[in-house]
Write an enzyme that holds these catalytic residues in place. Structure first.
Site, PDB file in Angstrom:
ATOM      1  N   ASN A   1      34.059 -12.232 -20.055  1.00 26.66           N
ATOM      2  CA  ASN A   1      34.355 -13.597 -19.626  1.00 26.66           C
ATOM      3  C   ASN A   1      34.630 -13.549 -18.121  1.00 26.66           C
ATOM      4  OD1 ASN A   1      35.294 -16.153 -19.168  1.00 26.66           O
ATOM      5  ND2 ASN A   1      37.181 -15.926 -20.368  1.00 26.66           N
TER       6      ASN A   1
ATOM      7  N   LYS B   1      34.998 -15.975 -16.160  1.00 24.23           N
ATOM      8  CA  LYS B   1      35.805 -17.126 -15.715  1.00 24.23           C
ATOM      9  C   LYS B   1      35.166 -17.744 -14.459  1.00 24.23           C
ATOM     10  CE  LYS B   1      39.731 -15.042 -17.982  1.00 24.23           C
ATOM     11  NZ  LYS B   1      41.163 -14.925 -18.127  1.00 24.23           N
TER      12      LYS B   1
ATOM     13  N   HIS C   1      39.200 -21.729 -25.058  1.00 28.80           N
ATOM     14  CA  HIS C   1      39.986 -20.738 -24.298  1.00 28.80           C
ATOM     15  C   HIS C   1      41.312 -21.378 -23.869  1.00 28.80           C
ATOM     16  CE1 HIS C   1      41.250 -17.864 -21.287  1.00 28.80           C
ATOM     17  NE2 HIS C   1      40.374 -17.012 -21.790  1.00 28.80           N
TER      18      HIS C   1
ATOM     19  N   GLU D   1      42.919 -21.212 -21.204  1.00 27.09           N
ATOM     20  CA  GLU D   1      42.900 -21.779 -19.845  1.00 27.09           C
ATOM     21  C   GLU D   1      42.306 -23.192 -19.866  1.00 27.09           C
ATOM     22  OE1 GLU D   1      40.865 -18.538 -17.961  1.00 27.09           O
ATOM     23  OE2 GLU D   1      42.641 -17.272 -18.185  1.00 27.09           O
TER      24      GLU D   1
ATOM     25  N   GLU E   1      43.540 -14.375 -28.590  1.00 33.36           N
ATOM     26  CA  GLU E   1      43.993 -14.060 -27.230  1.00 33.36           C
ATOM     27  C   GLU E   1      45.399 -14.598 -27.009  1.00 33.36           C
ATOM     28  OE1 GLU E   1      40.427 -13.355 -24.394  1.00 33.36           O
ATOM     29  OE2 GLU E   1      41.000 -15.447 -24.359  1.00 33.36           O
TER      30      GLU E   1
ATOM     31  N   GLY F   1      45.478 -11.494 -18.522  1.00 33.79           N
ATOM     32  CA  GLY F   1      45.623 -11.227 -17.093  1.00 33.79           C
ATOM     33  C   GLY F   1      46.958 -10.618 -16.704  1.00 33.79           C
TER      34      GLY F   1
ATOM     35  N   SER G   1      43.998  -8.408 -21.401  1.00 32.96           N
ATOM     36  CA  SER G   1      44.254  -7.137 -20.693  1.00 32.96           C
ATOM     37  C   SER G   1      43.545  -5.939 -21.330  1.00 32.96           C
ATOM     38  CB  SER G   1      45.763  -6.874 -20.580  1.00 32.96           C
ATOM     39  OG  SER G   1      46.371  -7.897 -19.804  1.00 32.96           O
TER      40      SER G   1
END
Ligand code: PGA
Length: 221
Positions: free
Chosen positions: A9, A11, A97, A99, A146, A152, A184
């Site tokens: 991914n 991003k 996701h 985010e 996730e 991250g 991670s």
């Protein structure tokens, strides 16, 4: 050996020059990748065409995914990329996701609509969940677990926790055939997750941006 999904991914990272450099970097990939590994790259929309061309020209054993799609079909939706447009280049799409839920206010209802749009054009959703309590829309077969605090942060969830969530999801949603872990993941911990029987692969953000690290992740997965 079970099939493992190894998903990058990117991003909102990389321009076309950087993507081309990354492709040069991965020409050291040991092709063909074993049939048990389904390698999927999810770049920004702007790079899907460039990567599609490179993958096809070199017959790379790699699939492409979009990172998002519109909840609507084609029409007057300024700024949106619809499922059929993504399907021109990609086989998969990330949906839900964290985010997108956090920064773009995506609701469960919108995510159901996105999954429907994807399935209607043969785009396979990789549906992201944040816990085993996240609702999973009908028709989803691939899920990525996730936990937000692992994304991250350099602090992945434990393989035991991830395995328990994967098991719980498969029991609750019998139509889900694959549960990936994300958060991670790097070359030196990927195998801790892919070696667990109930975990079917990994979704990798930061560590996928570096071609050499990505190459090692695929080797170790
Ligand atoms: P990370 O991101 O690997 O950088 O933690 C994973 C993701 O958000 O998909």
């Amino acid at each position: 050996m079970k099939k493992r999904f190894i998903v990058a991914n990117w991003k909102s990272n990389k321009n076309s020059q950087e993507a081309k450099g990354w492709l040069v970097g991965i020409s050291n990939f040991q092709f063909p990748i074993s049939n048990e590994k389904e390698v999927i790259i999810c770049p920004p929309f702007t790079l899907l065409s460039t990567l599609r061309t490179a993958i096809d020209e070199k017959s790379m054993p790699v699939k492409l995914g979009a990172q998002n799609i519109s909840p609507f079909a084609q029409g007057a939706y300024t700024g949106e990329i619809n499922a059929a447009q993504a399907r021109e280049f990609a086989e998969y799409v990330l949906i839900g996701h964290s985010e997108r839920r956090t920064h773009f206010a995506e609701t469960d209802e919108m995510l159901v609509a996105k999954v429907k749009q994807a399935l209607a054009v043969g785009l396979e959703p990789i549906f992201c969940i944040q816990s085993d309590q996240t609702a999973i829309p009908d028709g989803v077969t691939i899920v990525a677990y996730e936990p937000i605090e692992a994304i991250g942060s350099g602090h992945p969830d434990t393989p035991d926790d991830a395995a328990a969530v994967a098991q719980a999801v498969k029991e609750k949603y019998p139509s889900v055939t694959a549960v990936l872990y994300g958060g991670s993941v790097k070359a030196d911990n990927v195998q801790d997750f892919t070696s667990v029987p109930s975990i079917d692969g990994v979704l990798v953000g930061g560590a996928s941006l570096d071609a050499e690290e990505w190459d090692e992740i695929i080797t170790n997965a």
